[in-house]
Design a protein around this motif. Structure first.
Motif, PDB file in Angstrom:
ATOM      1  N   LEU A 294       0.545  -0.837  -0.049  1.00  0.00           N
ATOM      2  CA  LEU A 294      -0.117   0.052   0.424  1.00  0.00           C
ATOM      3  C   LEU A 294       0.850   1.312  -0.343  1.00  0.00           C
ATOM      4  O   LEU A 294       0.940   2.007  -0.595  1.00  0.00           O
ATOM      5  N   ALA A 295       1.755   1.417   0.563  1.00  0.00           N
ATOM      6  CA  ALA A 295       3.198   2.070   0.424  1.00  0.00           C
ATOM      7  C   ALA A 295       3.129   2.938  -0.631  1.00  0.00           C
ATOM      8  O   ALA A 295       3.880   3.917  -1.067  1.00  0.00           O
TER       9      ALA A 295
ATOM     10  N   SER B  92       2.206   1.448  -3.330  1.00  0.00           N
ATOM     11  CA  SER B  92       1.455   1.267  -4.935  1.00  0.00           C
ATOM     12  C   SER B  92       1.054   2.406  -5.895  1.00  0.00           C
ATOM     13  O   SER B  92       0.468   2.077  -6.682  1.00  0.00           O
ATOM     14  N   PRO B  93       0.842   4.200  -5.331  1.00  0.00           N
ATOM     15  CA  PRO B  93       0.798   4.532  -6.115  1.00  0.00           C
ATOM     16  C   PRO B  93       2.202   4.370  -7.475  1.00  0.00           C
ATOM     17  O   PRO B  93       1.562   4.852  -8.562  1.00  0.00           O
TER      18      PRO B  93
ATOM     19  N   TRP C 231       0.420  10.733  -4.730  1.00  0.00           N
ATOM     20  CA  TRP C 231       0.025  10.557  -3.529  1.00  0.00           C
ATOM     21  C   TRP C 231       0.896   9.570  -2.902  1.00  0.00           C
ATOM     22  O   TRP C 231       1.226   8.980  -1.590  1.00  0.00           O
ATOM     23  N   SER C 232       1.789   9.132  -3.462  1.00  0.00           N
ATOM     24  CA  SER C 232       2.924   8.492  -2.959  1.00  0.00           C
ATOM     25  C   SER C 232       3.672   9.347  -1.501  1.00  0.00           C
ATOM     26  O   SER C 232       4.150   8.656  -0.437  1.00  0.00           O
TER      27      SER C 232
ATOM     28  N   VAL D  48       1.531  10.565   0.420  1.00  0.00           N
ATOM     29  CA  VAL D  48       0.847  10.260   1.897  1.00  0.00           C
ATOM     30  C   VAL D  48       0.886   8.758   2.296  1.00  0.00           C
ATOM     31  O   VAL D  48       0.903   8.508   3.066  1.00  0.00           O
ATOM     32  N   THR D  49       0.902   7.763   1.445  1.00  0.00           N
ATOM     33  CA  THR D  49       0.909   6.732   1.347  1.00  0.00           C
ATOM     34  C   THR D  49       2.182   6.371   1.828  1.00  0.00           C
ATOM     35  O   THR D  49       2.276   5.252   2.931  1.00  0.00           O
TER      36      THR D  49
ATOM     37  N   LEU E 296       2.709   7.213   5.404  1.00  0.00           N
ATOM     38  CA  LEU E 296       1.372   6.722   6.752  1.00  0.00           C
ATOM     39  C   LEU E 296       1.710   5.245   6.659  1.00  0.00           C
ATOM     40  O   LEU E 296       2.058   4.950   7.425  1.00  0.00           O
ATOM     41  N   PHE E 297       1.752   4.225   5.151  1.00  0.00           N
ATOM     42  CA  PHE E 297       1.644   2.774   5.444  1.00  0.00           C
ATOM     43  C   PHE E 297       3.075   2.160   5.779  1.00  0.00           C
ATOM     44  O   PHE E 297       2.555   1.362   6.131  1.00  0.00           O
TER      45      PHE E 297
END
Length: 211
Positions: A141-142, A144-145, A161-162, A164-165, A168-169
């Protein structure tokens, strides 16, 4: 070069620079830190031995000395006093600090044992499996983008978006991996502890800490 390739290249360069900086700082500080730790351990253990012979070291100094040896105040001083008498004491201390959620020192049997909830091997096994799966899922998920931008033919905005991901993840993945290793280190500590001749004799010091 389009914006997508520029973004990927910038991300890769940032990761390489960040990793290199961490490795450099760790390498640079290792020798001096080990020397300082050696000097402190030598002086503190010498003071404990001298205390039993002729001096009276204050309980506060003993307690703080044990905390300094372990590098944390999260475990009782009497637990540290036991751990430093085991074989490979430095590794045993680190094992105990990491796995403290899963193991405890039993003062009655004078042994490290699993906490009640984790005493059955199946209980530890499914938890290790769960943490490992959590780590893998969070890692995917981290990233994923970056992983799906190509197949989806998404633009640079989607790849942003990475930012953010990844934090976070990434934190979730790191915590899951830490918990996975904590159970394993706890198992190693319980399995490898054995009867042995104490490295230092300080029953009076430990007794004072309990009161």
């Amino acid at each position: 070069m389009d914006m997508e390739n520029i973004f990927k290249a910038a991300t890769a360069i940032a990761a390489v620079i960040g990793g290199a900086r961490v490795i450099y700082e760790l390498t640079l500080g290792t020798h001096s830190r080990l020397r300082d730790e050696y000097r402190f351990a030598k002086e503190f253990l010498h003071d404990l031995c001298e205390t039993n012979a002729s001096k009276k070291l204050q309980p506060l100094a003993i307690e703080r000395g044990y905390y300094a040896l372990a590098g944390t105040r999260t475990i009782p001083a009497q637990d540290i006093a036991y751990l430093i008498k085991l074989r490979d004491p430095d590794k045993r201390l680190k094992d105990y600090v990491l796995s403290r959620v899963y193991v405890e020192f039993d003062s009655a049997s004078h042994r490290i044992r699993y906490r009640k909830k984790y005493r059955h091997s199946l209980s530890r096994l499914w938890r290790k499996g769960s943490w490992l799966l959590t780590y893998l899922a969070a890692s995917v998920l981290a990233m994923s983008p970056l992983l799906i931008a190509g197949p989806l033919q998404a633009g640079t905005q989607f790849m942003l978006w990475s930012l953010v991901t990844i934090p976070l993840f990434g934190l979730a993945a790191g915590q899951a991996l830490r918990n996975f290793f904590a159970i394993g280190r706890g198992e190693a500590l319980v399995n490898e502890q054995q009867k042995h001749t104490p490295i230092i004799e300080h029953p009076a010091s430990v007794k004072r800490l309990r009161h």
